[in-house]
Design a protein around this motif. Structure first.
Motif, PDB file in Angstrom:
ATOM      1  N   VAL A   1       0.807  -1.208   0.000  1.00  0.00           N
ATOM      2  CA  VAL A   1       0.000   0.000   0.000  1.00  0.00           C
ATOM      3  C   VAL A   1       0.850   1.272   0.000  1.00  0.00           C
ATOM      4  O   VAL A   1       0.307   2.369  -0.141  1.00  0.00           O
ATOM      5  CB  VAL A   1      -0.978   0.041   1.199  1.00  0.00           C
ATOM      6  CG1 VAL A   1      -1.944  -1.141   1.169  1.00  0.00           C
ATOM      7  CG2 VAL A   1      -0.238   0.081   2.532  1.00  0.00           C
ATOM      8  N   SER A   2       2.147   1.089   0.159  1.00  0.00           N
ATOM      9  CA  SER A   2       3.014   2.270   0.105  1.00  0.00           C
ATOM     10  C   SER A   2       3.503   2.548  -1.315  1.00  0.00           C
ATOM     11  O   SER A   2       4.277   3.468  -1.545  1.00  0.00           O
ATOM     12  CB  SER A   2       4.189   2.110   1.082  1.00  0.00           C
ATOM     13  OG  SER A   2       4.678   0.802   1.054  1.00  0.00           O
ATOM     14  N   ASN A  27      -6.302  -2.834   6.329  1.00  0.00           N
ATOM     15  CA  ASN A  27      -5.756  -3.519   7.505  1.00  0.00           C
ATOM     16  C   ASN A  27      -4.236  -3.452   7.579  1.00  0.00           C
ATOM     17  O   ASN A  27      -3.664  -3.545   8.660  1.00  0.00           O
ATOM     18  CB  ASN A  27      -6.204  -4.990   7.476  1.00  0.00           C
ATOM     19  CG  ASN A  27      -5.620  -5.796   8.608  1.00  0.00           C
ATOM     20  OD1 ASN A  27      -5.967  -5.604   9.755  1.00  0.00           O
ATOM     21  ND2 ASN A  27      -4.698  -6.709   8.280  1.00  0.00           N
ATOM     22  N   SER A  80      -7.397   0.361  13.066  1.00  0.00           N
ATOM     23  CA  SER A  80      -6.530   1.313  13.755  1.00  0.00           C
ATOM     24  C   SER A  80      -6.056   0.739  15.088  1.00  0.00           C
ATOM     25  O   SER A  80      -5.991  -0.475  15.249  1.00  0.00           O
ATOM     26  CB  SER A  80      -7.294   2.635  13.945  1.00  0.00           C
ATOM     27  OG  SER A  80      -6.431   3.600  14.484  1.00  0.00           O
ATOM     28  N   GLY A 127      -7.534  -4.542  19.558  1.00  0.00           N
ATOM     29  CA  GLY A 127      -6.993  -4.973  20.848  1.00  0.00           C
ATOM     30  C   GLY A 127      -5.572  -5.460  20.632  1.00  0.00           C
ATOM     31  O   GLY A 127      -4.991  -5.268  19.566  1.00  0.00           O
ATOM     32  N   VAL A 129      -3.288  -8.289  19.845  1.00  0.00           N
ATOM     33  CA  VAL A 129      -3.544  -9.562  19.180  1.00  0.00           C
ATOM     34  C   VAL A 129      -2.241 -10.309  18.887  1.00  0.00           C
ATOM     35  O   VAL A 129      -1.240  -9.692  18.503  1.00  0.00           O
ATOM     36  CB  VAL A 129      -4.305  -9.321  17.848  1.00  0.00           C
ATOM     37  CG1 VAL A 129      -4.727 -10.649  17.238  1.00  0.00           C
ATOM     38  CG2 VAL A 129      -5.514  -8.436  18.079  1.00  0.00           C
ATOM     39  N   THR A 131      -0.450 -11.568  16.674  1.00  0.00           N
ATOM     40  CA  THR A 131       0.032 -11.602  15.290  1.00  0.00           C
ATOM     41  C   THR A 131       1.535 -11.346  15.334  1.00  0.00           C
ATOM     42  O   THR A 131       2.126 -11.209  16.409  1.00  0.00           O
ATOM     43  CB  THR A 131      -0.638 -10.482  14.470  1.00  0.00           C
ATOM     44  OG1 THR A 131      -0.337  -9.243  15.126  1.00  0.00           O
ATOM     45  CG2 THR A 131      -2.140 -10.665  14.399  1.00  0.00           C
ATOM     46  N   ASP A 132       2.146 -11.208  14.150  1.00  0.00           N
ATOM     47  CA  ASP A 132       3.574 -10.859  14.129  1.00  0.00           C
ATOM     48  C   ASP A 132       3.791  -9.541  14.860  1.00  0.00           C
ATOM     49  O   ASP A 132       4.761  -9.372  15.591  1.00  0.00           O
ATOM     50  CB  ASP A 132       4.067 -10.730  12.679  1.00  0.00           C
ATOM     51  CG  ASP A 132       4.194 -12.078  12.015  1.00  0.00           C
ATOM     52  OD1 ASP A 132       4.155 -13.092  12.725  1.00  0.00           O
ATOM     53  OD2 ASP A 132       4.323 -12.109  10.774  1.00  0.00           O
ATOM     54  N   MET A 133       2.868  -8.599  14.654  1.00  0.00           N
ATOM     55  CA  MET A 133       3.009  -7.288  15.289  1.00  0.00           C
ATOM     56  C   MET A 133       2.779  -7.376  16.793  1.00  0.00           C
ATOM     57  O   MET A 133       3.532  -6.812  17.591  1.00  0.00           O
ATOM     58  CB  MET A 133       2.011  -6.292  14.691  1.00  0.00           C
ATOM     59  CG  MET A 133       2.146  -4.894  15.251  1.00  0.00           C
ATOM     60  SD  MET A 133       0.853  -3.772  14.648  1.00  0.00           S
ATOM     61  CE  MET A 133       1.290  -3.623  12.916  1.00  0.00           C
TER      62      MET A 133
HETATM   63  N1  LIG Z   1      -1.558  -6.876  16.670  1.00  0.00           N
HETATM   64  C1  LIG Z   1      -1.970  -5.924  17.501  1.00  0.00           C
HETATM   65  O1  LIG Z   1      -1.946  -6.094  18.736  1.00  0.00           O
HETATM   66  C2  LIG Z   1      -2.517  -4.628  16.965  1.00  0.00           C
HETATM   67  C3  LIG Z   1      -2.866  -3.641  17.874  1.00  0.00           C
HETATM   68  C4  LIG Z   1      -3.388  -2.443  17.409  1.00  0.00           C
HETATM   69  C5  LIG Z   1      -3.579  -2.264  16.045  1.00  0.00           C
HETATM   70  N2  LIG Z   1      -3.242  -3.241  15.177  1.00  0.00           N
HETATM   71  C6  LIG Z   1      -3.464  -2.981  13.751  1.00  0.00           C
HETATM   72  O2  LIG Z   1      -4.043  -4.117  13.136  1.00  0.00           O
HETATM   73  C7  LIG Z   1      -3.645  -4.173  11.753  1.00  0.00           C
HETATM   74  C8  LIG Z   1      -3.116  -5.559  11.454  1.00  0.00           C
HETATM   75  O3  LIG Z   1      -1.946  -5.739  12.243  1.00  0.00           O
HETATM   76  P1  LIG Z   1      -1.354  -7.175  12.555  1.00  0.00           P
HETATM   77  O4  LIG Z   1      -1.335  -7.329  14.015  1.00  0.00           O
HETATM   78  O5  LIG Z   1      -2.010  -8.234  11.718  1.00  0.00           O
HETATM   79  O6  LIG Z   1       0.136  -6.895  12.079  1.00  0.00           O
HETATM   80  P2  LIG Z   1       1.201  -7.842  11.365  1.00  0.00           P
HETATM   81  O7  LIG Z   1       1.098  -9.200  11.935  1.00  0.00           O
HETATM   82  O8  LIG Z   1       2.493  -7.117  11.443  1.00  0.00           O
HETATM   83  O9  LIG Z   1       0.659  -7.850   9.872  1.00  0.00           O
HETATM   84  C9  LIG Z   1       0.672  -6.640   9.153  1.00  0.00           C
HETATM   85  C10 LIG Z   1       0.180  -6.925   7.765  1.00  0.00           C
HETATM   86  O10 LIG Z   1       0.285  -5.698   7.029  1.00  0.00           O
HETATM   87  C11 LIG Z   1       0.922  -5.996   5.820  1.00  0.00           C
HETATM   88  N3  LIG Z   1       1.692  -4.831   5.354  1.00  0.00           N
HETATM   89  C12 LIG Z   1       2.624  -4.116   6.016  1.00  0.00           C
HETATM   90  N4  LIG Z   1       3.110  -3.136   5.244  1.00  0.00           N
HETATM   91  C13 LIG Z   1       2.441  -3.218   4.066  1.00  0.00           C
HETATM   92  C14 LIG Z   1       2.482  -2.473   2.850  1.00  0.00           C
HETATM   93  N5  LIG Z   1       3.298  -1.413   2.698  1.00  0.00           N
HETATM   94  N6  LIG Z   1       1.659  -2.861   1.839  1.00  0.00           N
HETATM   95  C15 LIG Z   1       0.825  -3.898   1.986  1.00  0.00           C
HETATM   96  N7  LIG Z   1       0.743  -4.647   3.102  1.00  0.00           N
HETATM   97  C16 LIG Z   1       1.540  -4.309   4.120  1.00  0.00           C
HETATM   98  C17 LIG Z   1       1.848  -7.144   6.100  1.00  0.00           C
HETATM   99  O11 LIG Z   1       2.112  -7.825   4.901  1.00  0.00           O
HETATM  100  P3  LIG Z   1       3.461  -8.716   4.738  1.00  0.00           P
HETATM  101  O12 LIG Z   1       3.300  -9.851   5.680  1.00  0.00           O
HETATM  102  O13 LIG Z   1       3.439  -9.084   3.309  1.00  0.00           O
HETATM  103  O14 LIG Z   1       4.586  -7.822   5.117  1.00  0.00           O
HETATM  104  C18 LIG Z   1       0.993  -7.979   7.042  1.00  0.00           C
HETATM  105  O15 LIG Z   1       0.119  -8.817   6.323  1.00  0.00           O
HETATM  106  C19 LIG Z   1      -2.599  -3.065  11.559  1.00  0.00           C
HETATM  107  O16 LIG Z   1      -3.200  -1.950  10.960  1.00  0.00           O
HETATM  108  C20 LIG Z   1      -2.169  -2.724  12.989  1.00  0.00           C
HETATM  109  O17 LIG Z   1      -1.733  -1.400  13.142  1.00  0.00           O
HETATM  110  C21 LIG Z   1      -2.705  -4.414  15.592  1.00  0.00           C
END
Ligand SMILES: NC(=O)c1ccc[n+]([C@@H]2O[C@H](COP(=O)([O-])OP(=O)(O)OC[C@H]3O[C@@H](n4cnc5c(N)ncnc54)[C@H](OP(=O)(O)O)[C@@H]3O)[C@@H](O)[C@H]2O)c1
Length: 173
Positions: A1-2, A27, A80, A127, A129, A131-133
């Motif tokens: 998305v960037s 997302n 968000s 919340g 979660v 995930t990797d993040m």
């Molecule tokens: N996990 C939490 O606790 C938490 C808390 C608050 C908010 N969030 C929000 O929830 C959403 C999902 O997060 P997540 O926990 O699933 O994070 P994640 O495990 O790090 O996954 C992030 C996803 O975003 C994709 N991504 C990152 N940069 C991108 C780009 N430039 N273009 C397209 N795709 C891109 C990654 O794709 P690749 O794998 O291909 O890199 C991955 O699929 C995010 O917006 C995050 O800010 C998460």
């Protein structure tokens, strides 16, 4: 998305399989925290984060808008974080808040501007979660973390629009 080219490619691919889009969920996100705060984050890193978390969802929304407008009840959902909640500001949560907040504001404005007829735009918070993040210590499973976003995309009443949700309930911006 960037990458604008990548977004255009996604639009072209969707066009080959569907003539309209009912749901768009922004997302993708990055959280380049790693011990940085808003007082120490390098400008370059801040710019990269904005490219993904703020300008990315905005351009994706712009690009898919013609397809959303062909749907009778399209839904636009921006994922968000509580770090973007201005009402929850405190010194301990300063972090990269401005990035999240910027994304939320732009998402909200994009939704408002895109509004027309039956188009809905909402913002979900997952919340903490696992995930990797979020990492292995996070409190929510992926299924529970996705619950509110899936609900917004599918079952949530259509009049819930322009709002921010956690656990299927509205929360403050
Ligand atoms: N996990 C939490 O606790 C938490 C808390 C608050 C908010 N969030 C929000 O929830 C959403 C999902 O997060 P997540 O926990 O699933 O994070 P994640 O495990 O790090 O996954 C992030 C996803 O975003 C994709 N991504 C990152 N940069 C991108 C780009 N430039 N273009 C397209 N795709 C891109 C990654 O794709 P690749 O794998 O291909 O890199 C991955 O699929 C995010 O917006 C995050 O800010 C998460």
């Amino acid at each position: 998305v960037s990458s604008s080219e990548s977004i255009r490619t996604a639009v072209r691919q969707v066009r080959t399989i569907a003539d309209r889009l009912d749901v768009l969920i922004n997302n993708a996100g990055v959280y380049p925290d790693e011990g940085l705060t808003v007082l120490t984050v390098p400008r370059e890193q801040l710019a990269q984060t904005f490219q993904t978390n703020t300008f990315g969802p905005l351009e994706v929304t712009q690009a898919f808008l013609p397809h959303l407008r062909k749907s009778d009840g399209a839904r636009l959902i921006n994922v968000s974080s509580s770090y973007g909640q201005l009402g929850g500001l405190s010194a301990g949560r300063a972090k990269l808040l401005s990035v999240e907040a910027g994304a939320q504001r732009l998402g909200q404005d994009a939704g408002r501007s895109a509004a027309g007829g039956s188009h809905r735009r909402q913002l979900g918070r997952s919340g903490w979660v696992r995930t990797d993040m979020g990492g292995a210590s996070a409190t929510l499973s992926v299924e529970d973390g996705a619950d509110t976003v899936v609900w917004l995309a599918d079952e949530a009443p259509h009049d819930l629009t322009g709002k921010f949700f956690r656990n299927r309930r509205e929360i403050s911006w």
